[in-house]
Design an enzyme around this catalytic site. Structure first.
Site, PDB file in Angstrom:
ATOM      1  N   HIS A   1       0.749   5.251   1.137  1.00 22.24           N
ATOM      2  CA  HIS A   1       0.039   6.225   1.959  1.00 22.24           C
ATOM      3  C   HIS A   1       0.015   7.555   1.198  1.00 22.24           C
ATOM      4  CE1 HIS A   1       0.344   4.140   5.997  1.00 22.24           C
ATOM      5  NE2 HIS A   1       1.290   3.490   5.342  1.00 22.24           N
TER       6      HIS A   1
ATOM      7  N   HIS B   1       0.832  -1.208   0.000  1.00 24.14           N
ATOM      8  CA  HIS B   1       0.000   0.000   0.000  1.00 24.14           C
ATOM      9  C   HIS B   1       0.863   1.252   0.000  1.00 24.14           C
ATOM     10  CE1 HIS B   1       0.778  -1.117   4.218  1.00 24.14           C
ATOM     11  NE2 HIS B   1       0.794   0.175   4.484  1.00 24.14           N
TER      12      HIS B   1
HETATM   13  P1  5GP Z   1       2.001   0.493   7.439  1.00 25.06           P
HETATM   14  O1  5GP Z   1       2.776   0.863   8.674  1.00 25.06           O
HETATM   15  O2  5GP Z   1       1.851  -0.996   7.273  1.00 25.06           O
HETATM   16  O3  5GP Z   1       2.537   1.170   6.213  1.00 25.06           O
HETATM   17  O4  5GP Z   1       0.592   1.143   7.648  1.00 25.06           O
HETATM   18  C1  5GP Z   1      -0.596   0.428   7.764  1.00 25.06           C
HETATM   19  C2  5GP Z   1      -1.714   1.441   7.905  1.00 25.06           C
HETATM   20  O5  5GP Z   1      -2.941   0.735   7.837  1.00 25.06           O
HETATM   21  C3  5GP Z   1      -1.695   2.219   9.218  1.00 25.06           C
HETATM   22  O6  5GP Z   1      -1.585   3.604   8.951  1.00 25.06           O
HETATM   23  C4  5GP Z   1      -3.031   1.858   9.868  1.00 25.06           C
HETATM   24  O7  5GP Z   1      -3.656   2.945  10.508  1.00 25.06           O
HETATM   25  C5  5GP Z   1      -3.859   1.353   8.703  1.00 25.06           C
HETATM   26  N1  5GP Z   1      -4.834   0.339   9.077  1.00 25.06           N
HETATM   27  C6  5GP Z   1      -4.608  -0.765   9.826  1.00 25.06           C
HETATM   28  N2  5GP Z   1      -5.728  -1.505   9.930  1.00 25.06           N
HETATM   29  C7  5GP Z   1      -6.685  -0.847   9.233  1.00 25.06           C
HETATM   30  C8  5GP Z   1      -8.065  -1.126   8.986  1.00 25.06           C
HETATM   31  O8  5GP Z   1      -8.641  -2.121   9.419  1.00 25.06           O
HETATM   32  N3  5GP Z   1      -8.742  -0.234   8.223  1.00 25.06           N
HETATM   33  C9  5GP Z   1      -8.135   0.892   7.710  1.00 25.06           C
HETATM   34  N4  5GP Z   1      -8.892   1.713   6.965  1.00 25.06           N
HETATM   35  N5  5GP Z   1      -6.833   1.182   7.926  1.00 25.06           N
HETATM   36  C10 5GP Z   1      -6.110   0.319   8.683  1.00 25.06           C
END
Ligand code: 5GP
Ligand code: ZN
Length: 144
Positions: free
Chosen positions: A101, A99
């Site tokens: 951001h 993903h």
């Molecule tokens: P990472 O650190 O893996 O790049 O970020 C994962 C992101 O996914 C985090 O910013 C977190 O807030 C978001 N996230 C985690 N679980 C969920 C969820 O169930 N729904 C949504 N919409 N976002 C999520």
């Protein structure tokens, strides 16, 4: 992947505030946003991170980011945005479904970027050489 939370969002098994969807890409709001409108842009097929994501799929994600970012900015009244990617747990990745951001930015929102440090004399050139040794011509996959 059956235990992946983002795959469950793609499958409609858990809810999300979706803002864009096509046959290959889904964009929805991060549940813990840095700022309002913080959006996650994901491929509908599961790949764990950018390293594992085929180049065509990566291009689709960027095309969607180009398409939706003006609407996100207008929708939340942002003046700019940061595009982020945490590739691997050492980089802060928590959800192992690829993903980006997309983080809208506002004046005085308090969000801090990284602070740079200095190379020793000659170190930068050595680091560049060490990296270039591992580049494979016409390949987007350096390691697996
Ligand atoms: P990472 O650190 O893996 O790049 O970020 C994962 C992101 O996914 C985090 O910013 C977190 O807030 C978001 N996230 C985690 N679980 C969920 C969820 O169930 N729904 C949504 N919409 N976002 C999520
Ligand atoms: Zn997944």
């Amino acid at each position: 992947m059956s235990d992946c939370i983002f795959c469950k969002i793609v499958a409609g098994q858990i809810p999300a505030a979706k803002i864009y969807e096509d046959d290959k890409v889904l964009a929805f709001l991060d549940i813990n946003p840095i700022n309002p409108g913080h959006t996650l842009v994901i491929p509908k097929i599961h790949f764990s991170n950018l390293t594992q994501t085929p180049v065509e799929v990566s291009q689709n994600l960027i095309m969607v980011i180009k398409k939706i970012s003006p609407a996100i900015m207008k929708g939340v009244g942002a003046q700019g945005f940061n595009l982020g990617l945490n590739n691997g747990s050492i980089a802060g990745q928590i959800i192992f479904h690829m993903h980006f951001h997309l983080i809208p930015r506002f004046a005085d929102d308090g969000h801090k970027l990284w602070s740079g440090r200095q190379y020793q004399l000659g170190e930068m050139e050595k680091v560049a050489e060490n990296i270039k040794k591992f580049l494979i011509p016409n390949s987007y996959f350096l390691y697996g």
